[in-house]
Enzyme design. Structure first.
Site, short mmCIF file in Angstrom:
data_model
loop_
_atom_site.label_atom_id
_atom_site.label_comp_id
_atom_site.label_asym_id
_atom_site.label_seq_id
_atom_site.Cartn_x
_atom_site.Cartn_y
_atom_site.Cartn_z
N LYS A 90 5.41 9.66 8.99
CA LYS A 90 5.06 9.31 10.31
C LYS A 90 6.18 9.76 11.18
CE LYS A 90 2.40 5.18 8.63
NZ LYS A 90 1.45 5.72 8.86
N ASP A 133 9.41 2.88 -0.55
CA ASP A 133 8.31 3.51 0.22
C ASP A 133 8.61 3.18 1.70
OD1 ASP A 133 6.05 4.06 1.64
OD2 ASP A 133 4.82 3.28 0.55
N TYR A 181 0.85 -1.12 -0.11
CA TYR A 181 -0.12 -0.01 0.05
C TYR A 181 0.81 1.20 -0.15
CZ TYR A 181 -3.59 3.52 1.63
OH TYR A 181 -4.30 4.42 1.71
#
Length: 431
Positions: free
Chosen positions: A267, A239, A144
């Site tokens: 994050k 990623d 994802y």
């Protein structure tokens, strides 16, 4: 029936928020119950509006690596609030953050701040296409990379949980340029390169997937991927929105000795605030406006509050050499405890762990691909989740998400979690 404020709030929220939540997995739909609404957090614990206390293994999906309400981080946030949270023009702390990231990650020369992981991956792909003059991209089943149109094809996280690999509203003309390969299967990549090589701009991959649950990469697969993309002049994008600064200070490039052309962060580099970044080699990043012609902008990108909090977190991680070994040891103890319980109770399940990330899958298959992940018994996981929640243990409310350690988890927290796991496993075995 006992009144629960969480249930009341959820019903109210559904009137004004789609599905009652602002991100699908928070709805707890795949685990067969309403969500708990959190009131506050401290250390390794979350407290809901009904007075319940939970040991937290979500850590806001990774960034709360120092635990909740870290005193030093709170102090930085309060100081930053007194100086202004957004200027709309440059500030020195943006430079300080960029220097930290470039200094930490091998092979990258420049970095651009954005506001989310989705922005980071979307922007990185746009830059890769401009740099190569090519259109097609390769991604992997179950990985994802945010909710931008081109990447919602056989994606992980919430899309996997809700069995919607490709979202409605995504034009076919957009996804026709997205090629999907199998994680840990280099031959699937070779086939697509043979068919479309001259038009493939980039390959984007989670070097350690966390959005179909934790799947450990095969070293030979990542090495072959790097060799193939280099040979074909295809931009390799890691990623690391989840893994960056969580698994090691130097990320996957340090762990595997494999240097991508571009990397995406999120994050942790904002200390838990909304933030993202994409970075890469100088000749690639100079395509970005105003140095080049690839447009990307954001009023809140690099805002001083997030940057100051992020700098504090990165400095703590760099200066405290024991953080990563401590996180890994906590995760290892939990893994070993869970595995003992699985064997004692005769449950078909297995634990996948990579450093401080782990997942419990209800299957007896070896978990090394999207295909093997999909053999998991999601209904059994839902039963397990609900029982663990009753024990005061908050796990990911979906089979296909990862557990994240934070440094405030104590030996007592972990032992209590293992004991609760044994109790619940025994109950599952006698169903």
């Amino acid at each position: 029936m006992e009144f629960k404020k969480s249930d009341y709030l959820f019903e109210q929220a559904k009137e004004v928020i789609p599905g009652g939540v602002n991100s699908p997995v928070r709805a707890f739909g795949s685990v067969g119950r309403n969500p708990v609404f959190i009131q506050k957090a401290r250390g390794s614990y979350l407290y809901d509006v009904d007075g319940n206390k939970y040991i937290d293994y979500i850590s806001s999906w990774g960034p709360m690596i120092l635990g909740h309400c870290d005193e030093g981080l709170n102090r930085i946030a309060i100081e930053a609030l007194g100086e202004g949270i957004s200027y709309g023009v440059p500030s020195e702390v943006e430079l300080e953050m960029a220097e930290r990231i470039v200094g930490a990650y091998r092979g990258i020369d420049m970095v651009r701040m954005v506001n989310s992981g989705t922005e980071a991956t979307m922007s990185a792909i746009r830059v890769a296409r401009a740099y190569t003059g090519r259109n097609k991209i390769i991604k992997f089943e179950g990985c994802y990379h945010g909710h931008s149109d081109a990447l919602l094809v056989k994606s992980g996280s919430g899309a996997l949980t809700f069995n919607v690999p490709t979202s409605p509203g995504v034009p076919e003309d957009t996804i026709k340029h997205t090629l999907v390969c199998r994680f840990n299967d280099i031959e699937s990549v070779r086939r697509e390169v043979e068919r479309h090589g001259p038009d493939i701009a980039c390959v984007i991959i989670e070097p350690v997937p966390g959005n179909m649950g934790v799947v450990t990469p095969k070293m030979e697969f990542l090495q072959a991927l790097r060799e193939l993309t280099s040979k074909e002049d295809i931009v390799l994008i890691f990623d690391e929105v989840i893994t960056g600064f969580r698994l090691s200070y130097g990320g996957a490039a340090e762990l595997f000795g494999i240097v991508p052309d571009m990397v995406c962060f999120g994050k942790i580099i904002g200390g838990g605030l909304p933030v993202g970044a994409y970075a890469g080699k100088r000749e690639i990043m100079e395509q970005v406006s105003p140095s080049g012609s690839v447009y990307q902008a954001g009023t809140l990108s690099g805002n001083p509050l997030a940057m100051k909090m992020g700098c504090y977190v990165l400095d703590r991680l760099k200066e405290d050499g024991g953080v990563y070994s401590s996180l890994t040891e906590k995760a290892k103890r939990l893994e070993e405890g869970f595995q003992r319980n699985i064997e004692r109770c005769g449950i078909k399940a297995r634990v996948n762990r990579y450093h401080s990330m782990l997942s419990l899958f209800f299957t007896d298959k070896k978990i090394d691909s999207y295909e093997s992940v999909m053999t998991s018994d999601v209904k059994l996981y839902a039963t397990y989740f609900r029982a663990m929640l009753e024990e005061g243990i908050l796990l990911p409310p979906a089979q296909f998400e990862a557990m994240f350690m934070n440094i405030t988890l104590t030996d007592e927290d972990i032992e209590r979690t293992i004991e609760s796991n044994l109790k619940v496993m025994r109950g599952l075995a006698h169903r």
